[in-house]
Structures are given as structure tokens and as C-alpha cells.
Motif scaffolding. Structure first.
Motif, PDB file in Angstrom:
ATOM      1  N   MET A 208     -56.539   1.316  10.456  1.00 13.74           N
ATOM      2  CA  MET A 208     -57.718   1.256   9.596  1.00 13.74           C
ATOM      3  C   MET A 208     -57.773  -0.054   8.797  1.00 13.74           C
ATOM      4  SD  MET A 208     -59.641   3.928  10.065  1.00 13.74           S
ATOM      5  CE  MET A 208     -60.666   3.927   8.585  1.00 13.74           C
ATOM      6  N   GLY A 209     -56.605  -0.579   8.413  1.00 11.41           N
ATOM      7  CA  GLY A 209     -56.576  -1.817   7.640  1.00 11.41           C
ATOM      8  C   GLY A 209     -57.141  -2.988   8.417  1.00 11.41           C
ATOM      9  N   ARG A 210     -56.744  -3.088   9.663  1.00  8.84           N
ATOM     10  CA  ARG A 210     -57.252  -4.151  10.536  1.00  8.84           C
ATOM     11  C   ARG A 210     -58.766  -4.049  10.689  1.00  8.84           C
ATOM     12  NH1 ARG A 210     -54.836  -5.735  16.471  1.00  8.84           N
ATOM     13  NH2 ARG A 210     -56.600  -6.971  17.210  1.00  8.84           N
ATOM     14  N   CYS A 211     -59.254  -2.833  10.867  1.00  7.19           N
ATOM     15  CA  CYS A 211     -60.694  -2.609  10.997  1.00  7.19           C
ATOM     16  C   CYS A 211     -61.425  -2.983   9.707  1.00  7.19           C
ATOM     17  CB  CYS A 211     -60.955  -1.152  11.345  1.00  7.19           C
ATOM     18  SG  CYS A 211     -62.692  -0.719  11.484  1.00  7.19           S
ATOM     19  N   ALA A 212     -60.850  -2.593   8.575  1.00 11.93           N
ATOM     20  CA  ALA A 212     -61.472  -2.898   7.277  1.00 11.93           C
ATOM     21  C   ALA A 212     -61.607  -4.402   7.074  1.00 11.93           C
ATOM     22  CB  ALA A 212     -60.653  -2.277   6.152  1.00 11.93           C
ATOM     23  N   GLN A 213     -60.574  -5.143   7.426  1.00 13.30           N
ATOM     24  CA  GLN A 213     -60.618  -6.602   7.293  1.00 13.30           C
ATOM     25  C   GLN A 213     -61.701  -7.207   8.169  1.00 13.30           C
ATOM     26  OE1 GLN A 213     -56.646  -7.965   8.182  1.00 13.30           O
ATOM     27  NE2 GLN A 213     -55.833  -7.351   6.186  1.00 13.30           N
ATOM     28  N   TYR A 214     -61.785  -6.721   9.399  1.00  9.40           N
ATOM     29  CA  TYR A 214     -62.808  -7.235  10.323  1.00  9.40           C
ATOM     30  C   TYR A 214     -64.212  -6.899   9.829  1.00  9.40           C
ATOM     31  CZ  TYR A 214     -65.901  -7.519  14.342  1.00  9.40           C
ATOM     32  OH  TYR A 214     -66.967  -7.797  15.163  1.00  9.40           O
ATOM     33  N   MET A 215     -64.414  -5.661   9.379  1.00  7.23           N
ATOM     34  CA  MET A 215     -65.735  -5.251   8.911  1.00  7.23           C
ATOM     35  C   MET A 215     -66.159  -6.057   7.687  1.00  7.23           C
ATOM     36  SD  MET A 215     -65.696  -1.108   9.440  1.00  7.23           S
ATOM     37  CE  MET A 215     -67.357  -0.887   8.819  1.00  7.23           C
ATOM     38  N   GLU A 216     -65.218  -6.292   6.783  1.00  7.63           N
ATOM     39  CA  GLU A 216     -65.533  -7.068   5.582  1.00  7.63           C
ATOM     40  C   GLU A 216     -65.906  -8.499   5.949  1.00  7.63           C
ATOM     41  OE1 GLU A 216     -63.596  -8.230   1.233  1.00  7.63           O
ATOM     42  OE2 GLU A 216     -62.507  -6.888   2.597  1.00  7.63           O
ATOM     43  N   LYS A 217     -65.173  -9.070   6.879  1.00  6.84           N
ATOM     44  CA  LYS A 217     -65.431 -10.451   7.317  1.00  6.84           C
ATOM     45  C   LYS A 217     -66.759 -10.562   8.052  1.00  6.84           C
ATOM     46  CE  LYS A 217     -63.493 -14.108  10.253  1.00  6.84           C
ATOM     47  NZ  LYS A 217     -62.393 -14.464  11.190  1.00  6.84           N
ATOM     48  N   THR A 218     -67.075  -9.565   8.869  1.00  5.30           N
ATOM     49  CA  THR A 218     -68.268  -9.606   9.722  1.00  5.30           C
ATOM     50  C   THR A 218     -69.533  -9.130   9.019  1.00  5.30           C
ATOM     51  OG1 THR A 218     -66.840  -9.137  11.623  1.00  5.30           O
ATOM     52  CG2 THR A 218     -69.206  -8.884  11.955  1.00  5.30           C
ATOM     53  N   MET A 219     -69.399  -8.054   8.238  1.00  3.24           N
ATOM     54  CA  MET A 219     -70.567  -7.406   7.648  1.00  3.24           C
ATOM     55  C   MET A 219     -70.641  -7.527   6.133  1.00  3.24           C
ATOM     56  SD  MET A 219     -72.082  -6.203  10.341  1.00  3.24           S
ATOM     57  CE  MET A 219     -73.300  -5.126   9.553  1.00  3.24           C
ATOM     58  N   ALA A 224     -68.653  -2.740   4.153  1.00  4.29           N
ATOM     59  CA  ALA A 224     -67.354  -2.118   4.450  1.00  4.29           C
ATOM     60  C   ALA A 224     -67.057  -0.993   3.469  1.00  4.29           C
ATOM     61  CB  ALA A 224     -66.255  -3.169   4.415  1.00  4.29           C
ATOM     62  N   ASP A 225     -67.330  -1.211   2.200  1.00  9.11           N
ATOM     63  CA  ASP A 225     -67.129  -0.171   1.184  1.00  9.11           C
ATOM     64  C   ASP A 225     -67.979   1.067   1.477  1.00  9.11           C
ATOM     65  OD1 ASP A 225     -65.240  -1.455  -0.331  1.00  9.11           O
ATOM     66  OD2 ASP A 225     -66.626  -2.199  -1.844  1.00  9.11           O
ATOM     67  N   LYS A 226     -69.216   0.813   1.876  1.00 10.15           N
ATOM     68  CA  LYS A 226     -70.138   1.922   2.150  1.00 10.15           C
ATOM     69  C   LYS A 226     -69.640   2.795   3.300  1.00 10.15           C
ATOM     70  CE  LYS A 226     -74.764   2.756   4.029  1.00 10.15           C
ATOM     71  NZ  LYS A 226     -75.938   2.104   4.656  1.00 10.15           N
ATOM     72  N   ILE A 227     -69.244   2.161   4.403  1.00 10.62           N
ATOM     73  CA  ILE A 227     -68.855   2.905   5.593  1.00 10.62           C
ATOM     74  C   ILE A 227     -67.469   3.533   5.448  1.00 10.62           C
ATOM     75  CG2 ILE A 227     -68.439   2.761   8.086  1.00 10.62           C
ATOM     76  CD1 ILE A 227     -71.384   2.385   7.260  1.00 10.62           C
ATOM     77  N   LEU A 228     -66.549   2.809   4.837  1.00 10.95           N
ATOM     78  CA  LEU A 228     -65.146   3.240   4.808  1.00 10.95           C
ATOM     79  C   LEU A 228     -64.772   4.050   3.563  1.00 10.95           C
ATOM     80  CD1 LEU A 228     -63.560  -0.085   6.104  1.00 10.95           C
ATOM     81  CD2 LEU A 228     -63.972   1.996   7.412  1.00 10.95           C
ATOM     82  N   ILE A 229     -65.635   3.994   2.539  1.00 15.74           N
ATOM     83  CA  ILE A 229     -65.313   4.716   1.297  1.00 15.74           C
ATOM     84  C   ILE A 229     -66.477   5.602   0.826  1.00 15.74           C
ATOM     85  CG2 ILE A 229     -64.627   4.480  -1.121  1.00 15.74           C
ATOM     86  CD1 ILE A 229     -63.285   1.812  -0.359  1.00 15.74           C
ATOM     87  N   SER A 230     -67.619   4.994   0.562  1.00 16.80           N
ATOM     88  CA  SER A 230     -68.729   5.741  -0.064  1.00 16.80           C
ATOM     89  C   SER A 230     -69.271   6.860   0.820  1.00 16.80           C
ATOM     90  CB  SER A 230     -69.872   4.785  -0.420  1.00 16.80           C
ATOM     91  OG  SER A 230     -69.437   3.798  -1.322  1.00 16.80           O
ATOM     92  N   ASN A 231     -69.578   6.555   2.073  1.00 16.95           N
ATOM     93  CA  ASN A 231     -70.127   7.589   2.961  1.00 16.95           C
ATOM     94  C   ASN A 231     -69.185   8.777   3.134  1.00 16.95           C
ATOM     95  OD1 ASN A 231     -72.445   6.120   3.292  1.00 16.95           O
ATOM     96  ND2 ASN A 231     -72.152   5.669   5.460  1.00 16.95           N
ATOM     97  N   PRO A 232     -67.915   8.538   3.495  1.00 16.92           N
ATOM     98  CA  PRO A 232     -67.021   9.703   3.647  1.00 16.92           C
ATOM     99  C   PRO A 232     -66.739  10.430   2.339  1.00 16.92           C
ATOM    100  CG  PRO A 232     -65.811   7.647   3.959  1.00 16.92           C
ATOM    101  CD  PRO A 232     -67.263   7.296   3.936  1.00 16.92           C
ATOM    102  N   ARG A 233     -66.765   9.704   1.221  1.00 14.82           N
ATOM    103  CA  ARG A 233     -66.545  10.356  -0.068  1.00 14.82           C
ATOM    104  C   ARG A 233     -67.658  11.366  -0.348  1.00 14.82           C
ATOM    105  NH1 ARG A 233     -65.643   6.089  -4.236  1.00 14.82           N
ATOM    106  NH2 ARG A 233     -67.910   5.805  -4.095  1.00 14.82           N
ATOM    107  N   GLU A 234     -68.861  11.064   0.101  1.00 14.05           N
ATOM    108  CA  GLU A 234     -69.989  11.986  -0.112  1.00 14.05           C
ATOM    109  C   GLU A 234     -69.765  13.312   0.607  1.00 14.05           C
ATOM    110  OE1 GLU A 234     -73.811  10.348   0.663  1.00 14.05           O
ATOM    111  OE2 GLU A 234     -73.515   8.627  -0.667  1.00 14.05           O
TER     112      GLU A 234
END
Length: 240
Positions: A208-219, A224-234
Motif C-alpha cells: 500500500m505504501g508504494r501505491c500511495a507514493q505513486y498516487m500522490e506523485k501522479t494525482m 491520494a488522501d481521498k481514495i486511501l483515507i477519506s472514502n474508506p473512512r466513510e
């Protein structure tokens, strides 16, 4: 990034093709924690004639996983779910409580076969939605019928389904073609959740860490916060 959610894992030992032992489970949990993951959904397979572990056994083994998480860190949270392979009786099974939803919400991590046609996927999602459930399509990038036609993904989202893709597909571990498709999905704002789909500490380890870094760099960080934290937290905090 810290505080990540991993909504798709196979870390409960002896119930599917995931972790073979509690020792492997502990190693997976430690890898997740080191990557910044703080909430993990344990989503064992349920598939007729393939993965049908009794719920009593799953819950019993899940207690061991919870204990293992506590030993690693007090802020590592486990939530019970299920990766439900779509069938014609799934609503009946869910209504009877024979398989869990995602953290006792109305969300259902729903898996299909690569051979399923789009009509079958549509019909199963519609049945769930019309009965008050909210399907999260597991590793949507894997299905040829969706990869070949992005409009199919748009139609599923429009009807109320949510899309989960695997971390390794997004970051490129599964190949350039898969990475390119996932990027297209993200650019069109069709992705809702990410999961590691971790099964072991070898060829299907959590990254997941590798994916988070890529998503932050790309998007960008906000995405990245929305997809990896906010959405699942809901899912958990609000149950939608």
C-alpha cells in the motif's frame, strides 16, 4: 502517508487461499503498519464450491488476527468483511447474515470472474443496490469486459456501484498495461477505493505504501488522501 486504509486482504489464516499461518498473518500486519496502514479489512473469500469456510471458523480465526494486530500496535485496527464472489443467491445469503458485509455496513465487496460478461456484472450489482446494499466491485481492473470498454465502468458507477482497484495494479507491479488502465480510471474519477489484496509475504504481499507514493506523485496529495483515507473512512464512521 499514515492513516491509510486497506479494504481488501486475505489475512485470516486457514479459511481461503490467503495466509497459511498466524505467523504469516503477523508478518503481513507488520508490513502494512510499516507502510502507514492503520485500518485493515479482513475480507476472506466466499465462493461456492471453492471457498466456503464456516463463519464460526472465520470469526474464531479473526479473533487471533485482532490479537496479533494489538501486539504490533494499539492503533492498528482490524475490521471484518468478505470478498463475496457473485452468485444468484447473494442477496438471500447476505439478508440471512450467512456472510458479513464490510464492517456491518451495507457495503459488499463483490468479486466476479474474468469470464463474466457485462450483463451478468450489471445484473448482480443492480440486485444488490435494489435490495439496499452498496456493491464495491473488487479489483475491477482485472475483468477483460471492463478493461476493453471504460464506458462499462462508467455505467456501473452511474448505477451506484463503487470501484476498488488493487495497489499493485495501480503502481505498476502488475505490468505497464494494467498501470496505464488504472491511471485512466483515476483521471476519469471512477476510482473509489484501493486494497492490497494481500495473500502472503511473497508474490502477493501488501504494498500500500508504494501505491500511495505513486498516487500522490501522479494525482496529487488531495486525491491520494481521498481514495486511501477519506472514502474508506466513510464506510466505517458513517456507514453511508
Amino acid at each position: 502517508m499514515k492513516g491509510l486504509y486497506d479494504i481488501h486482504t486475505h489475512i485470516i489464516p486457514h479459511v481461503d487461499d490467503g495466509a497459511d499461518t498466524i505467523e504469516i498473518t503477523k508478518k503481513i500486519l507488520q508490513m502494512e503498519y510499516n507502510d502507514g496502514v492503520r485500518t485493515i479489512f479482513a475480507t476472506s473469500h466466499f465462493r461456492r464450491r471453492m471457498f466456503e469456510a464456516p463463519m464460526e471458523k472465520i470469526r474464531q480465526q479473526y479473533l487471533q488476527v485482532q490479537q496479533a494486530a494489538k501486539e504490533i500496535a494499539p492503533d492498528l485496527r482490524l475490521i471484518l468483511g468478505c470478498e463475496f464472489h457473485a452468485n444468484l443467491d447473494m442477496v438471500e445469503t447476505l439478508n440471512a447474515g450467512k456472510r458479513p458485509t464490510m464492517g456491518d455496513t451495507r457495503f459488499v465487496l463483490t468479486e466476479f470472474s474474468e469470464a463474466h460478461d457485462f450483463r451478468f456484472i450489471q445484473e448482480r450489482c443492480y440486485e444488490l443496490i435494489s435490495n439496499g446494499y452498496e456493491p464495491i466491485i473488487a479489483h475491477a481492473e482485472r475483468y477483460p469486459v471492463i478493461r476493453k470498454n471504460l464506458e462499462h465502468l462508467e455505467q456501473l458507477v452511474d448505477m451506484g456501484a463503487y470501484i476498488q482497484m488493487n495497489a499493485d495494479s495501480i503502481s505498476g507491479v502488475e505490468g505497464w498495461g494494467m498501470k496505464r488502465f488504472c491511471k485512466k480510471v483515476m483521471k476519469q474519477n471512477l476510482l473509489h477505493f484501493v486494497g492490497s489484496d494481500a495473500h502472503n509475504t511473497g508474490d502477493r504481499k501488501p504494498q500500500m505504501g508504494r501505491c500511495a507514493q505513486y498516487m500522490e506523485k501522479t494525482m496529487g496529495r488531495e486525491y491520494a488522501d481521498k481514495i486511501l483515507i477519506s472514502n474508506p473512512r466513510e464506510i466505517i464512521e458513517e456507514g453511508r
